[in-house]
Motif scaffolding. Structure first.
Motif, PDB file in Angstrom:
ATOM      1  N   ARG A  39       0.853  -1.213   0.000  1.00  0.00           N
ATOM      2  CA  ARG A  39       0.000   0.000   0.000  1.00  0.00           C
ATOM      3  C   ARG A  39       0.880   1.252   0.000  1.00  0.00           C
ATOM      4  N   MET A  40       2.005   1.182   0.719  1.00  0.00           N
ATOM      5  CA  MET A  40       2.901   2.350   0.739  1.00  0.00           C
ATOM      6  C   MET A  40       3.490   2.601  -0.643  1.00  0.00           C
ATOM      7  N   HIS A  41       3.854   1.532  -1.339  1.00  0.00           N
ATOM      8  CA  HIS A  41       4.351   1.729  -2.711  1.00  0.00           C
ATOM      9  C   HIS A  41       3.257   2.375  -3.574  1.00  0.00           C
ATOM     10  N   ALA A  42       2.020   1.907  -3.406  1.00  0.00           N
ATOM     11  CA  ALA A  42       0.920   2.473  -4.200  1.00  0.00           C
ATOM     12  C   ALA A  42       0.689   3.939  -3.821  1.00  0.00           C
ATOM     13  N   LEU A  43       0.801   4.251  -2.536  1.00  0.00           N
ATOM     14  CA  LEU A  43       0.611   5.644  -2.103  1.00  0.00           C
ATOM     15  C   LEU A  43       1.669   6.555  -2.728  1.00  0.00           C
ATOM     16  N   ILE A  44       2.889   6.042  -2.859  1.00  0.00           N
ATOM     17  CA  ILE A  44       3.950   6.843  -3.485  1.00  0.00           C
ATOM     18  C   ILE A  44       3.594   7.096  -4.955  1.00  0.00           C
ATOM     19  N   ASP A  45       3.093   6.056  -5.641  1.00  0.00           N
ATOM     20  CA  ASP A  45       2.645   6.251  -7.034  1.00  0.00           C
ATOM     21  C   ASP A  45       1.504   7.264  -7.101  1.00  0.00           C
ATOM     22  N   GLU A  46       0.575   7.150  -6.155  1.00  0.00           N
ATOM     23  CA  GLU A  46      -0.576   8.066  -6.154  1.00  0.00           C
ATOM     24  C   GLU A  46      -0.125   9.498  -5.882  1.00  0.00           C
ATOM     25  N   ALA A  47       0.904   9.649  -5.031  1.00  0.00           N
ATOM     26  CA  ALA A  47       1.421  10.994  -4.734  1.00  0.00           C
ATOM     27  C   ALA A  47       1.957  11.647  -6.002  1.00  0.00           C
ATOM     28  N   LYS A  48       2.448  10.816  -6.907  1.00  0.00           N
ATOM     29  CA  LYS A  48       3.002  11.344  -8.161  1.00  0.00           C
ATOM     30  C   LYS A  48       1.909  11.988  -9.016  1.00  0.00           C
ATOM     31  N   GLN A  49       0.654  11.606  -8.761  1.00  0.00           N
ATOM     32  CA  GLN A  49      -0.464  12.200  -9.512  1.00  0.00           C
ATOM     33  C   GLN A  49      -0.781  13.619  -9.033  1.00  0.00           C
ATOM     34  N   ILE A  50      -0.178  14.018  -7.933  1.00  0.00           N
ATOM     35  CA  ILE A  50      -0.465  15.344  -7.367  1.00  0.00           C
ATOM     36  C   ILE A  50       0.683  16.269  -7.779  1.00  0.00           C
ATOM     37  N   PRO A  51       0.431  17.192  -8.691  1.00  0.00           N
ATOM     38  CA  PRO A  51       1.535  17.963  -9.280  1.00  0.00           C
ATOM     39  C   PRO A  51       2.351  18.759  -8.260  1.00  0.00           C
ATOM     40  N   SER A  52       1.715  19.161  -7.164  1.00  0.00           N
ATOM     41  CA  SER A  52       2.441  19.988  -6.186  1.00  0.00           C
ATOM     42  C   SER A  52       3.362  19.159  -5.283  1.00  0.00           C
ATOM     43  N   MET A  53       3.244  17.844  -5.327  1.00  0.00           N
ATOM     44  CA  MET A  53       3.970  16.988  -4.366  1.00  0.00           C
ATOM     45  C   MET A  53       5.467  16.936  -4.672  1.00  0.00           C
ATOM     46  N   GLN A  54       6.290  17.166  -3.624  1.00  0.00           N
ATOM     47  CA  GLN A  54       7.741  17.222  -3.829  1.00  0.00           C
ATOM     48  C   GLN A  54       8.531  16.217  -2.987  1.00  0.00           C
ATOM     49  N   ASP A 223      -3.216   3.461  10.546  1.00  0.00           N
ATOM     50  CA  ASP A 223      -4.584   2.976  10.300  1.00  0.00           C
ATOM     51  C   ASP A 223      -5.091   3.407   8.924  1.00  0.00           C
ATOM     52  N   GLN A 224      -4.201   4.005   8.129  1.00  0.00           N
ATOM     53  CA  GLN A 224      -4.540   4.501   6.785  1.00  0.00           C
ATOM     54  C   GLN A 224      -5.583   5.606   6.804  1.00  0.00           C
ATOM     55  N   ASN A 225      -5.537   6.403   7.856  1.00  0.00           N
ATOM     56  CA  ASN A 225      -6.290   7.649   7.819  1.00  0.00           C
ATOM     57  C   ASN A 225      -5.398   8.713   7.212  1.00  0.00           C
ATOM     58  N   LEU A 226      -5.997   9.570   6.407  1.00  0.00           N
ATOM     59  CA  LEU A 226      -5.255  10.680   5.827  1.00  0.00           C
ATOM     60  C   LEU A 226      -5.515  11.908   6.689  1.00  0.00           C
ATOM     61  N   GLN A 227      -4.433  12.474   7.233  1.00  0.00           N
ATOM     62  CA  GLN A 227      -4.533  13.646   8.090  1.00  0.00           C
ATOM     63  C   GLN A 227      -4.015  14.865   7.332  1.00  0.00           C
ATOM     64  N   ALA A 228      -4.508  16.030   7.706  1.00  0.00           N
ATOM     65  CA  ALA A 228      -4.173  17.246   6.951  1.00  0.00           C
ATOM     66  C   ALA A 228      -2.853  17.877   7.360  1.00  0.00           C
ATOM     67  N   GLY A 243      -9.718  11.887   5.495  1.00  0.00           N
ATOM     68  CA  GLY A 243     -10.524  10.724   5.122  1.00  0.00           C
ATOM     69  C   GLY A 243      -9.674   9.474   5.249  1.00  0.00           C
ATOM     70  N   SER A 244     -10.191   8.355   4.740  1.00  0.00           N
ATOM     71  CA  SER A 244      -9.444   7.101   4.801  1.00  0.00           C
ATOM     72  C   SER A 244      -8.861   6.796   3.426  1.00  0.00           C
ATOM     73  N   VAL A 245      -7.630   6.325   3.406  1.00  0.00           N
ATOM     74  CA  VAL A 245      -7.064   5.873   2.126  1.00  0.00           C
ATOM     75  C   VAL A 245      -6.917   4.354   2.114  1.00  0.00           C
ATOM     76  N   ALA A 246      -7.662   3.689   3.013  1.00  0.00           N
ATOM     77  CA  ALA A 246      -7.615   2.221   3.043  1.00  0.00           C
ATOM     78  C   ALA A 246      -8.251   1.632   1.793  1.00  0.00           C
ATOM     79  N   GLU A 247      -9.345   2.253   1.350  1.00  0.00           N
ATOM     80  CA  GLU A 247     -10.082   1.731   0.199  1.00  0.00           C
ATOM     81  C   GLU A 247     -10.103   2.718  -0.946  1.00  0.00           C
ATOM     82  N   MET A 248      -9.437   3.831  -0.773  1.00  0.00           N
ATOM     83  CA  MET A 248      -9.556   4.921  -1.741  1.00  0.00           C
ATOM     84  C   MET A 248      -8.162   5.449  -2.046  1.00  0.00           C
TER      85      MET A 248
END
Ligand code: SF4
Ligand code: SF4
Length: 338
Positions: A39-54, A223-228, A243-248
């Protein structure tokens, strides 16, 4: 969504080799919960979809408990062009040789920065000599290194060993020492009564001004909660949850989260600015002195009196808050870039 996060912080595991009193994550060798490695590898890929992410940061608990999986995650983030950072207590640097070996693998993976934490409460579990070995090895490998030393009145830790042993690295600006207030665990799990009279005498009150972290650093908890934000009480303050990134996916969780006012308000005005707004409707309302902006944030969000004023009057400030937020992030450019 208006958020333009620059940093993804992964709280890889809640488990830690230490069990420091007032640990803000409730970590210990017995603590349960971890983000699955895939899931962490997938989250890193998903972060790449966010243009501002550095940048991608790896924390815990103790992220070095992931062993070679940590190296692979760092390498993945590095290959995608992210800066990478780890936060650790340094337990793995048992001697100079072990430290060099472990750091060589991190260097090969592309690690940019290491933060080591230490102080009185850490000493019960990780002797400071390991922090010295870890910092020296990181500096030699060209990895930026900061050592965060706990600061509170109950501190008995003698930091002179760090200044002496790392004198060359500090002089060469390869290792930086900093003092971070060691504050009462917002989850109520701390035992020692902490105070900060010395910091207050030095003029270190809570920092006024906006919170640059919220909506800039987003955190995935074990717990795969996304905090701000990555503030120490973040898991304890419901208003900071996205929100939760467990299923999303990360991007869907951000897209579907409402642009709620509290997060944007903290970003543009900080807890002190919000408290001043409360004071306009409830004269005499002030935040008590604290030694960190996050402590002030927790006090404010748990204050029923302040929250009652905000429930009634926050809408009056909404237009100005959104306008200031948009201006801070590039004026009228479209903000929903992903
Ligand atoms: S080393 Fe850090 S994560 Fe581990 S128990 Fe101590 S404060 Fe918590
Ligand atoms: S001040 Fe509040 S919003 Fe900002 S990092 Fe600290 S806990 Fe998070």
């Amino acid at each position: 969504v208006l958020a333009r996060p620059r940093v993804l912080s992964l709280m890889t595991t809640r488990r830690c080799t230490a069990a420091c009193d007032h640990c803000c994550n409730g970590s210990s060798p017995r603590a349960q919960g971890a983000i699955p490695v895939e899931r962490m590898h997938a989250l890193i890929d998903e972060a790449k979809q966010i243009p501002s992410m550095q940048r991608v940061g790896f924390t815990g608990g103790e992220c070095f408990l992931l062993g070679r999986d940590l190296d692979a995650l760092i390498a993945h983030a590095h290959e995608l062009g992210f800066e990478t950072r780890v936060v650790t207590n340094g337990y793995w640097a048992v001697n100079a040789n072990a430290a060099r070996k472990r750091v060589a693998a991190l260097e090969a993976a592309g690690l940019d920065e290491m933060m080591l934490s230490t102080g009185t409460f850490h000493q019960a579990f990780v002797p400071v000599g390991r922090v010295v070995h870890g910092a020296r090895a990181a500096a030699a490998a060209g990895i930026r290194c900061r050592i965060a030393i706990e600061a509170c009145d109950q501190q008995t830790f003698d930091e002179s060993v760090l200044h002496t042993e790392l004198a060359d690295e500090i002089a060469a600006r390869r290792v930086f020492l900093g003092h971070d207030p060691w504050t009462t665990d917002a989850g109520g799990r701390g035992v020692t009564e902490l105070s900060h009279d010395r910091l207050h005498e030095d003029g270190r009150r809570y920092q006024a001004g906006r919170c640059g972290e919220i909506l800039d650093t987003i955190t995935v908890t074990p717990d795969q909660n996304l905090q701000a934000c990555c503030g120490f009480p973040t898991e304890q303050l419901p208003a900071l949850r996205i929100g939760s990134v467990a299923e999303m996916s990360l991007t869907d969780a951000l897209r579907e989260s409402p642009n709620d006012l509290m997060k944007m308000w903290l970003h543009v005005a900080g807890p002190q600015g919000i408290a001043e707004f409360v004071g306009r409707y409830d004269p005499g309302y002030v935040l008590p002195p604290t030694v960190s902006i996050c402590e002030a944030c927790a006090v404010l969000q748990r204050d029923a009196r302040a929250m009652a004023v905000l429930a009634e009057h926050a809408a009056d400030a909404a237009g100005a808050i959104v306008a200031e937020f948009v201006q801070l992030h590039g004026g009228l450019e479209p903000l929903h870039a992903f």
